[in-house]
Design an enzyme around this catalytic site. Sequence first.
Site, mmCIF file in Angstrom:
data_model
loop_
_atom_site.group_PDB
_atom_site.id
_atom_site.type_symbol
_atom_site.label_atom_id
_atom_site.label_comp_id
_atom_site.label_asym_id
_atom_site.label_seq_id
_atom_site.Cartn_x
_atom_site.Cartn_y
_atom_site.Cartn_z
ATOM 1 N N VAL A 68 0.863 -1.173 0.000
ATOM 2 C CA VAL A 68 0.000 0.000 0.000
ATOM 3 C C VAL A 68 0.898 1.221 0.000
ATOM 4 C CG1 VAL A 68 -2.032 -1.059 1.083
ATOM 5 C CG2 VAL A 68 -0.254 -0.046 2.525
ATOM 6 N N SER A 69 0.351 2.358 -0.413
ATOM 7 C CA SER A 69 1.180 3.550 -0.592
ATOM 8 C C SER A 69 1.422 4.345 0.682
ATOM 9 C CB SER A 69 0.543 4.470 -1.633
ATOM 10 O OG SER A 69 0.485 3.807 -2.870
ATOM 11 N N THR A 70 0.461 4.352 1.586
ATOM 12 C CA THR A 70 0.609 5.197 2.771
ATOM 13 C C THR A 70 0.426 4.377 4.045
ATOM 14 O OG1 THR A 70 -1.727 5.801 2.776
ATOM 15 C CG2 THR A 70 -0.245 7.230 1.542
#
Length: 188
Positions: free
Chosen positions: A9-11
């Site tokens: 996931v990015s964050t």
Amino acid sequence: MARIGYARVSTTDQNLETQINKLKAEGCEVVRSEKVSGASREGRSELATVLDFLRPGDELVVTRLDRLGRSTRDVLNLVHECEQKGAHVTVLDPHVTTRGEMGHLVITVLGMVAQMERRFIKERQREGIEKAKAKGVYQGAKQRIDRTAILDLYAKGIGAAAIAKEVCCSRMQAYRILNEIKASDRSR
């Protein structure tokens, strides 16, 4: 032959649990995960670990292709690296594998779609920022480094290297913030 899952996931406020559960349900004995942007391979240590671990006949499994990367070139390079090791890549949604030529074609197209999607996201973000600025409500990104602490330490005569260590940032970030503070003081 091992099935190795990779979740991303990015964050930090996003959840990996759904991806991990899907990968385990697909029979992945090992699942590596990380919370880092997929825009490039930089800083993706878990992905590097997976690539190092792959052996002939192994399978790298991801839930969606954009979990592997957001750039067509990057995705194709990753697929190529896997194939150089005698391994292949499987994407669960939509189900596609690099075991056959058709899979390569589909992965190339999906990589292009992921790259376009990233461009659209950035464009929508830029438009949202412009609208917020026009309304006077845009405050910029949340500052991650305590600039007041840096200024206080600098005022005490502490050097940039020691400041960086104290506030847990790079020396370059400390210098950059100090230079910004000095520049804003001069413009007043």
